[in-house]
Design an enzyme around this catalytic site. Structure first.
Site, PDB file in Angstrom:
ATOM      1  N   LYS A  29       0.831  -1.197   0.000  1.00 44.07           N
ATOM      2  CA  LYS A  29       0.000   0.000   0.000  1.00 44.07           C
ATOM      3  C   LYS A  29       0.868   1.250   0.000  1.00 44.07           C
ATOM      4  CE  LYS A  29      -3.743  -0.461   2.497  1.00 44.07           C
ATOM      5  NZ  LYS A  29      -4.307  -0.689   3.839  1.00 44.07           N
ATOM      6  N   ARG A 100      -3.223   3.219   8.536  1.00 45.43           N
ATOM      7  CA  ARG A 100      -3.555   2.053   7.697  1.00 45.43           C
ATOM      8  C   ARG A 100      -2.420   1.060   7.669  1.00 45.43           C
ATOM      9  NH1 ARG A 100      -4.676   4.658   1.958  1.00 45.43           N
ATOM     10  NH2 ARG A 100      -5.954   2.776   1.699  1.00 45.43           N
ATOM     11  N   GLY A 109      -8.273  -6.572   4.080  1.00 47.13           N
ATOM     12  CA  GLY A 109      -9.120  -6.619   5.266  1.00 47.13           C
ATOM     13  C   GLY A 109      -8.585  -7.449   6.425  1.00 47.13           C
ATOM     14  N   MET A 111      -5.874  -6.886   8.310  1.00 46.61           N
ATOM     15  CA  MET A 111      -5.388  -6.096   9.426  1.00 46.61           C
ATOM     16  C   MET A 111      -6.244  -4.832   9.532  1.00 46.61           C
ATOM     17  SD  MET A 111      -1.384  -6.802   9.026  1.00 46.61           S
ATOM     18  CE  MET A 111      -1.459  -6.261   7.363  1.00 46.61           C
ATOM     19  N   ARG A 373      -3.527  -1.497  -6.408  1.00 41.18           N
ATOM     20  CA  ARG A 373      -2.719  -2.715  -6.300  1.00 41.18           C
ATOM     21  C   ARG A 373      -3.112  -3.639  -7.435  1.00 41.18           C
ATOM     22  NH1 ARG A 373      -5.740  -4.448  -0.832  1.00 41.18           N
ATOM     23  NH2 ARG A 373      -7.828  -4.382  -1.671  1.00 41.18           N
ATOM     24  N   HIS A 491     -16.469  -8.172   1.126  1.00 40.47           N
ATOM     25  CA  HIS A 491     -15.391  -9.023   1.647  1.00 40.47           C
ATOM     26  C   HIS A 491     -15.485 -10.435   1.079  1.00 40.47           C
ATOM     27  CE1 HIS A 491     -13.614 -11.843   4.586  1.00 40.47           C
ATOM     28  NE2 HIS A 491     -12.646 -10.944   4.574  1.00 40.47           N
ATOM     29  N   SER A 799      13.350 -43.629 -13.594  1.00 45.33           N
ATOM     30  CA  SER A 799      12.278 -42.747 -13.171  1.00 45.33           C
ATOM     31  C   SER A 799      12.446 -42.549 -11.671  1.00 45.33           C
ATOM     32  CB  SER A 799      10.928 -43.371 -13.493  1.00 45.33           C
ATOM     33  OG  SER A 799       9.911 -42.525 -13.028  1.00 45.33           O
ATOM     34  N   CYS A 866       8.414 -39.538 -11.217  1.00 40.85           N
ATOM     35  CA  CYS A 866       7.004 -39.914 -11.172  1.00 40.85           C
ATOM     36  C   CYS A 866       6.419 -39.776  -9.783  1.00 40.85           C
ATOM     37  CB  CYS A 866       6.806 -41.328 -11.708  1.00 40.85           C
ATOM     38  SG  CYS A 866       7.651 -42.566 -10.724  1.00 40.85           S
ATOM     39  N   TYR A 886      11.582 -35.479 -18.357  1.00 43.63           N
ATOM     40  CA  TYR A 886      10.156 -35.227 -18.144  1.00 43.63           C
ATOM     41  C   TYR A 886       9.771 -35.347 -16.679  1.00 43.63           C
ATOM     42  CZ  TYR A 886       9.548 -40.259 -17.561  1.00 43.63           C
ATOM     43  OH  TYR A 886       9.635 -41.533 -17.091  1.00 43.63           O
TER      44      TYR A 886
HETATM   45  P1  ADP Z   1      -7.653  -2.296   3.743  1.00 39.35           P
HETATM   46  O1  ADP Z   1      -6.231  -2.680   3.770  1.00 39.35           O
HETATM   47  O2  ADP Z   1      -8.517  -3.140   4.580  1.00 39.35           O
HETATM   48  O3  ADP Z   1      -8.158  -2.093   2.353  1.00 39.35           O
HETATM   49  P2  ADP Z   1      -7.344   0.553   3.938  1.00 39.35           P
HETATM   50  O4  ADP Z   1      -6.174   1.024   4.697  1.00 39.35           O
HETATM   51  O5  ADP Z   1      -7.251   0.572   2.481  1.00 39.35           O
HETATM   52  O6  ADP Z   1      -7.735  -0.888   4.480  1.00 39.35           O
HETATM   53  O7  ADP Z   1      -8.564   1.414   4.411  1.00 39.35           O
HETATM   54  C1  ADP Z   1      -9.856   1.066   4.071  1.00 39.35           C
HETATM   55  C2  ADP Z   1     -10.599   2.247   3.518  1.00 39.35           C
HETATM   56  O8  ADP Z   1     -10.537   3.349   4.403  1.00 39.35           O
HETATM   57  C3  ADP Z   1     -10.039   2.776   2.228  1.00 39.35           C
HETATM   58  O9  ADP Z   1     -10.484   2.074   1.141  1.00 39.35           O
HETATM   59  C4  ADP Z   1     -10.609   4.181   2.222  1.00 39.35           C
HETATM   60  O10 ADP Z   1     -11.922   4.159   1.728  1.00 39.35           O
HETATM   61  C5  ADP Z   1     -10.608   4.529   3.666  1.00 39.35           C
HETATM   62  N1  ADP Z   1      -9.467   5.395   3.956  1.00 39.35           N
HETATM   63  C6  ADP Z   1      -8.237   5.036   4.329  1.00 39.35           C
HETATM   64  N2  ADP Z   1      -7.437   6.108   4.451  1.00 39.35           N
HETATM   65  C7  ADP Z   1      -8.202   7.177   4.136  1.00 39.35           C
HETATM   66  C8  ADP Z   1      -7.958   8.573   4.048  1.00 39.35           C
HETATM   67  N3  ADP Z   1      -6.761   9.088   4.313  1.00 39.35           N
HETATM   68  N4  ADP Z   1      -8.976   9.358   3.687  1.00 39.35           N
HETATM   69  C9  ADP Z   1     -10.180   8.838   3.415  1.00 39.35           C
HETATM   70  N5  ADP Z   1     -10.492   7.539   3.469  1.00 39.35           N
HETATM   71  C10 ADP Z   1      -9.495   6.714   3.834  1.00 39.35           C
HETATM   72 MG    MG Z   2      -7.754  -0.819   1.046  1.00 38.63          MG
HETATM   73 MG    MG Z   3      -9.659  -2.667   6.447  1.00 40.47          MG
END
Ligand code: ADP
Ligand code: MG
Ligand code: MG
Length: 910
Positions: A29, A100, A109, A111, A373, A491, A799, A866, A886
């Site tokens: 990220k 984040r 999702g 963490m 990503r 999810h 083999s 094999c 092979y």
């Molecule tokens: P995950 O790894 O579970 O996708 P994220 O860190 O991407 O978690 O956060 C989930 C959501 O939170 C993001 O998709 C976004 O919508 C929101 N978010 C995260 N950081 C910001 C930010 N700086 N401003 C606005 N929304 C945010």
């Molecule tokens: Mg995200």
């Molecule tokens: Mg999340």
């Protein structure tokens, strides 16, 4: 003085320290946020605390982390303040932050993320004044207290039937008010929620909610590090082979707000369809929403594109009128923003030359990117995207082959519903086709119970209101997943696609009752244990079990396989014991049979009777009499296999397992056998006792059987050669390879070879005709590998039976390793399970040595493998480097091996 290491990397308009190549340090990220900044895409400024700090946290704890990064944190926050023109902790116009997580490999999702950090009772008033929107300020505060209370302060549901404690409070307030949606709550309701949340935290956790922004920030950072070791993250790592040592980075970033009203919103989009691979931009969003609202399935999300919106409406049975008024697409609603989004989406896909999964937020008419990503996708999407990007000139052939993970081809090989059976099946509900596949199973409502049921050998469909990361393990063992809520980016949908698991999401007519363990749909109630079937490609849910049929190698899949064949150096054969298996193997592109286990034929029908007669026989004459009964049966099996493999080599292994495997060990079956054979039970018991061995794996088996009972070898050789001659007479091109198992000395080989050659001479004399055949051996005892030069002087092919070779080299058996191997693997005693992926340093060395020695003795010797390892991509890479001719694997793994062999050839190019 130690040199200062850099722990924090900023990204923003003025400066960006990192880039996409720094995933190891910044996590996916963080690295991609930096890269987007460099590309000139609007990203809220922030900084990334690198993954190595997570290791410090795990090893030395919180205080060590504070000491290490405190100064850099101050600078990082100052950088963001500068960029945003706001101050962190300023009560009149506060800078708010998100915290984040983000590891090297994406773990969607798994963490935790905290939004709107920096709010307290003073700052919320400042925020409200500044934005001129009190409801927005309290909505943000409410979310912050909820997330922080959950993630940092640990207020979670107590039992699995429990709902999230915060959601319970929200539901109560909504009910009191008589409303259903979050958006219908007004400022006073939100204020009430904040008070009640804080009270709940105080009561249950025994601590006050922190008001100091810096205390909040440190708490959140530590919680993210801590979340690297929460259960669901551990499970995810386990399922996806992500090492624990990697750690997670933490991204601290200025907030942008999708919850500022009707000109704001938040969404998720994919540059191509993650389910089917179709080259179609698609996504979902919600107006006046924040963070995970879209994926949490709280409100029905709207589609980003008009095309997507129309398709969705059709599936959800929503009329065009209703769609246009209630669920318009972003394309219709905010055409300008939509164009910007398309431009960004195109730029990103082009830049990464791969399908992107992006997260965005719209704040009062301005678009912000929050994540990009390489998107998770199903196996079939993987294949289609790779082949389409190749045709579109985005990637080259080698890259197209690298883009598909061999294991994921499994999904394309799974059976599909038989169209005829679908016609007569009863459709009971309809949802979104979140992840394709055909699945039938018994309904269960809880993830842990799904695991339990599957352990008992049952096939289950996990039915949930919606799924959460806690459900991961249950999802991974289920045949399929059905959720009542949630969209294509929920999810359940994202995770299921990542697993290649059939999933239908958002089947709104399904009403789940966790307490009653039932679901009501269309006026009928289905209980736990009832059978249903899911078609993940159409979104249809059927009652009962729908019959399936085999998949085929067509379209892009077939094209990918052809491409793989043009690069690979290793041949790919299949292990097949019957004409049916041989046929499947050939359809999947096997270029021969590398292992045909003759003993598997001994169990079919009433053959086992003749086998048992042979085992019970007192002398050679008795054995020959029984073997004479087996001869025609074996011959006809071989005929069928030769016919299917017309023109391709077939390696047939002579009898290998110890004889005790052919007799019953319990009294009930021994009685039946005594009756059938017309001998007293005592005789059977005695013979079974005779056959008992302390360590059958190292006992009377393999060529040791043929050496003590040459008449067995004689019969089998005769069956093979006569079958070959019979087929040859029908114009079939027979390429027989007779293989002697478990050889340890040259004399063993020679003794068996003599029997076979003599039999061949007899057969050919009787028939007045010859058949070319090869005579070779398995290399599966360490001694055979050690003396491979002298064996190679005699045998025309080797083999490698890497299953036995592994057991005997490691000194433990596959069947008994269950007691310690799992903990060994956990502790890193071995890098991998040596039965799944060849132990390259030990067992592999024996293989390498035998290859060299064998080739020295006989330059044109054919060398193959094999064992189970023949279908394992990592092992295939090793066998490629070892220059075998092979690999041979089970028919269903043949496409996987073909692709893995091509990747090995590409990856090992000089
Ligand atoms: P995950 O790894 O579970 O996708 P994220 O860190 O991407 O978690 O956060 C989930 C959501 O939170 C993001 O998709 C976004 O919508 C929101 N978010 C995260 N950081 C910001 C930010 N700086 N401003 C606005 N929304 C945010
Ligand atoms: Mg995200
Ligand atoms: Mg999340």
């Amino acid at each position: 003085m130690p040199t200062e290491t850099k722990n924090i990397y900023v990204f923003g308009a003025a400066r960006t320290d990192g880039d996409a190549k720094m995933k190891n340090l910044l996590g996916g990220k963080g690295a991609n946020l930096a890269e987007m900044c460099r590309l000139g895409i609007a990203v809220p400024s922030g900084f990334t605390i690198c993954t190595e700090v997570c290791t410090v946290y795990t090893e030395k704890g919180q205080d060590a982390v504070v000491k290490l990064i405190e100064a850099e944190m101050l600078k990082g926050v100052a950088f963001v303040e500068q960029e945003m023109g706001k101050k962190f902790g300023d009560a009149s116009d506060p800078l708010l932050l998100s915290v984040r997580s983000g590891s090297r490999a994406s773990m969607p999702g798994m963490m935790d993320t905290i939004l709107n950090l920096g709010l307290n009772d003073d700052a919320v008033a400042g925020l409200a004044r500044k934005a001129g929107n009190e409801r927005f300020a309290w909505d943000s505060y409410r979310r912050f207290v909820q997330m922080y209370g959950d993630v940092v302060m640990g207020l979670k549901p107590v039992s699995k039937e429990d709902h999230d404690p915060f959601e319970v409070v929200i539901d109560a307030v909504k009910e009191k008010k008589g409303v259903q949606l979050d958006t219908e709550l007004d400022t006073n309701d939100l204020k009430e929620l904040v008070q009640r949340f804080k009270g709940l935290i105080r009561a249950r956790v025994g601590r006050e909610f922190p008001t100091d922004p810096w205390e909040q920030l440190w708490g959140a950072v530590m919680a993210v590090f801590q979340s690297w070791n929460n259960d669901r993250a551990k499970v995810y790592r386990e399922l996806n082979d992500i090492p624990e040592s990697w750690g997670t980075a933490v991204n601290v970033q200025a907030m942008v707000f999708g919850n500022l009203g009707d000109h704001s919103g938040t969404g998720v989009a994919f540059t191509r369809d993650a389910g089917t691979g179709e080259d179609l931009f698609n996504g979902e969003f919600l107006i006046n929403a924040q963070g995970e609202d879209v994926v949490a399935g709280i409100r029905t999300p709207q589609q980003v594109t008009l095309e997507g919106s129309r398709r969705w409406a059709k599936l959800a049975q929503v009329s065009e009128d209703e769609r246009r008024t209630k669920f318009p697409s972003l394309e219709e609603l905010m055409p300008d923003i939509y164009q910007q989004l398309v431009a960004a989406e195109k730029k990103l896909e082009k830049h990464y030359s791969d399908m992107q999964d992006i997260e965005f937020t719209i704040q009062e008419g301005r678009l912000w990117m929050l994540q990009t990503r390489n998107g998770k996708r199903t196996g079939s999407a993987m294949v289609r995207i790779a082949m389409e990007m190749l045709r579109q000139g985005i990637i080259d052939e080698k890259e197209a082959l690298r883009r598909v993970s061999p294991e994921r081809l499994n999904e394309l090989l799974h059976p599909v519903f038989d169209p005829a059976a679908i016609k007569s099946a009863k459709s009971i509900a309809h949802g979104l086709p979140a992840s394709p596949g055909a699945a039938s199973g018994q309904i269960v409502f809880f993830a842990d119970e799904a695991e339990e049921w599957v352990r008992k050998g049952k096939a289950v469909i996990l039915v949930r209101q919606e799924t959460s990361p806690e459900d991961l393990r249950g999802m991974s063992v289920a045949q399929g997943i059905l959720t009542a809520r949630g969209g294509m980016t929920s999810h359940a949908a994202v995770v299921a696609r990542g697993m290649g698991k059939c999933c239908i999401s958002g089947a709104g007519s399904v009403h789940v009752d966790y307490h009653a363990r039932s679901m009501a749909v269309g006026g009928k109630t289905y209980k736990e244990g009832d059978w249903i079937s899911l078609d993940g490609s159409t979104g249809d849910v059927y009652e009962g079990r729908v019959t399936t049929k085999e998949a085929e190698l067509t379209g892009d899949f077939g094209a990918l396989m052809d491409l793989a064949d043009s690069f690979k150096k290793l041949g790919v054969r299949a292990n097949a014991d019957t004409p049916e298996d041989a046929k499947v193997a050939r359809a999947f592109g096997a270029k021969g049979i590398g292992l045909c286990r003759t003993e598997h034929m001994f169990f079919q029908g009433d053959r086992i009777r003749a086998v048992r007669e042979m085992i019970l026989a007192e002398d050679e004459a008795g054995r020959r009499k029984a073997l004479a009964k087996l001869l025609p049966m074996q011959r006809s099996d071989f005929e069928g296999i030769f016919r299917e493999m017309n023109g391709l080599p077939v390696t047939i292994r002579l009898l290998d397992p110890p004889l005790h495997e052919f007799v019953p060990h319990d009294e009930a079956n021994q009685k039946i056998m005594a009756h059938e054979m017309n001998v007293p039970l005592g005789v059977i018991k005695m013979r079974v006792d005779d056959l008992h061995e302390f360590n059958p794996m190292m006992g009377h088996r393999g060529c040791r059987l043929g050496i003590t009972y040459p008449e067995i070898t004689e019969m089998q050789a005769r069956a093979i050669l006569e079958a070959g001659l019979n087929m040859k007479a029908q114009g079939i091109d027979v390429k027989a390879e007779i293989m002697i198992p478990l050889v340890g000395t040259v004399r063993e080989f020679n003794a068996q070879a003599k029997v076979i050659r003599q039999t061949a001479a007899d057969v050919f004399a009787q028939r007045g005709e010859q058949l070319d055949y090869l005579l070779g051996t398995m290399i599966e005892t360490p001694r055979a590998a050690l003396i491979a030069d002298s064996i190679g002087g005699q045998a025309q092919f080797f083999s490698f039976g890497t299953n036995d070779l592994t057991q005997m080299t490691m000194g433990f058996s596959r069947d008994d390793s269950g007691k310690f191997l799992p903990s060994y693997l956990k502790d890193g005693m071995y890098e991998r399970d040596p039965f799944q992926s060849i132990d390259q340093k030990g067992v592999g060395l024996l293989v390498q040595m035998a290859v060299e020695k064998g080739r020295k003795a006989r330059p044109d010797i054919k060398l193959g493998v094999c064992g189970e390892h023949g279908g394992d991509p990592l092992s295939i890479d090793f066998f490629h480097r070892t220059k075998l001719n092979y690999v041979s694997c089970s028919p269903f793994r043949v496409p996987i091996a073909r692709l893995a062999a091509a990747q090995a050839a590409i990856d090992n190019e000089a």
